[in-house]
Scaffold this motif. Structure first.
Motif, PDB file in Angstrom:
ATOM      1  N   ASN A  34      18.957  25.324   4.133  1.00 35.85           N
ATOM      2  CA  ASN A  34      18.371  24.608   3.004  1.00 35.85           C
ATOM      3  C   ASN A  34      18.431  25.381   1.681  1.00 35.85           C
ATOM      4  OD1 ASN A  34      17.481  21.965   2.867  1.00 35.85           O
ATOM      5  ND2 ASN A  34      15.442  22.647   2.224  1.00 35.85           N
ATOM      6  N   LYS A  37      23.625  26.018   0.442  1.00 40.10           N
ATOM      7  CA  LYS A  37      24.952  26.576   0.745  1.00 40.10           C
ATOM      8  C   LYS A  37      26.044  25.500   0.731  1.00 40.10           C
ATOM      9  CE  LYS A  37      25.113  28.699   4.702  1.00 40.10           C
ATOM     10  NZ  LYS A  37      25.924  27.861   5.607  1.00 40.10           N
ATOM     11  N   SER A  38      25.791  24.388   1.412  1.00 44.98           N
ATOM     12  CA  SER A  38      26.801  23.327   1.446  1.00 44.98           C
ATOM     13  C   SER A  38      27.034  22.772   0.048  1.00 44.98           C
ATOM     14  CB  SER A  38      26.361  22.189   2.364  1.00 44.98           C
ATOM     15  OG  SER A  38      25.990  22.688   3.612  1.00 44.98           O
ATOM     16  N   SER A  39      25.958  22.558  -0.686  1.00 42.15           N
ATOM     17  CA  SER A  39      26.086  22.028  -2.053  1.00 42.15           C
ATOM     18  C   SER A  39      26.897  22.980  -2.910  1.00 42.15           C
ATOM     19  CB  SER A  39      24.705  21.836  -2.687  1.00 42.15           C
ATOM     20  OG  SER A  39      23.910  20.992  -1.890  1.00 42.15           O
ATOM     21  N   SER A  54      22.796  19.089   3.733  1.00 42.38           N
ATOM     22  CA  SER A  54      21.706  18.857   4.676  1.00 42.38           C
ATOM     23  C   SER A  54      22.233  18.584   6.086  1.00 42.38           C
ATOM     24  CB  SER A  54      20.821  17.705   4.211  1.00 42.38           C
ATOM     25  OG  SER A  54      20.250  18.047   2.994  1.00 42.38           O
ATOM     26  N   ASP A 146      18.604  25.193 -11.799  1.00 40.59           N
ATOM     27  CA  ASP A 146      18.048  24.081 -12.589  1.00 40.59           C
ATOM     28  C   ASP A 146      16.587  23.807 -12.254  1.00 40.59           C
ATOM     29  OD1 ASP A 146      18.203  21.421 -10.548  1.00 40.59           O
ATOM     30  OD2 ASP A 146      19.550  23.064 -10.051  1.00 40.59           O
TER      31      ASP A 146
END
Ligand code: GDP
Length: 195
Positions: A34, A37-39, A54, A146
């Motif tokens: 969460n 990492k993927s984003s 996710s 952000d």
């Protein structure tokens, strides 16, 4: 500053070090589940679907390897600290990640993601101490920049770096949501892969 996206192609998923393909140079990305990492991997490639955002717990146990068009590979290591996986799997994680980090020949740099909003968790600090103790080259990348109000940023940068035993200038701040810092991170990764 502007740089073109990293052209990434998914190569393979592996559960063991021995299953990974050869590479000229490799950068690994690691962090607790969460952390974003993927984003972040998707943002580096300027796509929405390369790495799954996710992930389900089943997928997060895998080492995912991506080929970079200009040369080298990026490895997405399983996120640590995911509470919902079976205890047996959770116990295997440190061994798998540590085995990879110590034995993977092409590995040139580890990007350790820390949640910019909440700062380093004890598990993040443990990972950093372990990397230092084992002389594994690494960079701390603070995600979700952000989410930190601009009025709070200077203090947040100081605190997060201090929590990682680093100077504020040593931490790379990024936001997958706004794209802040992504160009810089791309250049850093390109530089590592070119060595
Ligand atoms: P992973 O488990 O580390 O792969 O994390 P994900 O990429 O799945 O992200 C976890 C959650 O954080 C998701 O709800 C994302 O939308 C959110 N997230 C990831 N990166 C950012 C970011 O840069 N800014 C904000 N505001 N949310 C983010």
């Amino acid at each position: 500053m502007s740089s073109t996206p990293l052209r990434l192609r998914f190569l393979a998923s592996a559960t063991r070090l021995g299953q990974l393909p050869d590479s000229a140079a490799e950068v690994a990305v690691v962090g607790r589940s969460n952390v974003g990492k993927s984003s972040l991997i998707n943002a580096l490639a300027n796509t929405k679907q390369l790495a799954r955002v996710s992930n389900t717990p089943g997928r997060t146990q895998l080492i995912n390897i991506f080929e970079v068009a200009d040369g080298g590979t990026i490895v997405d290591l399983p996120g640590y600290g995911y509470a919902k996986v079976p205890a047996r799997v959770r116990r295997d994680w440190p061994e798998m990640i540590e085995g990879y980090l110590l034995e993977r020949e092409p590995l040139v740099q580890v990007m350790v993601l820390v949640d910019g909003e909440i700062g380093p968790t004890p598990l993040d600090q443990q990972m950093l101490a372990w990397l230092r103790a084992n002389d594994v080259p690494h960079t701390v990348v603070a995600t979700k920049a952000d989410k930190v109000k601009s009025s709070k940023r200077p203090a947040r940068r100081r605190d997060l770096a201090a929590g990682c035993d680093l100077d504020p200038g040593d931490v790379v701040w990024v936001s997958a949501a706004t794209g802040a810092g992504i160009d810089l991170l791309r250049s850093l990764i390109r530089g590592h892969l070119a060595t």
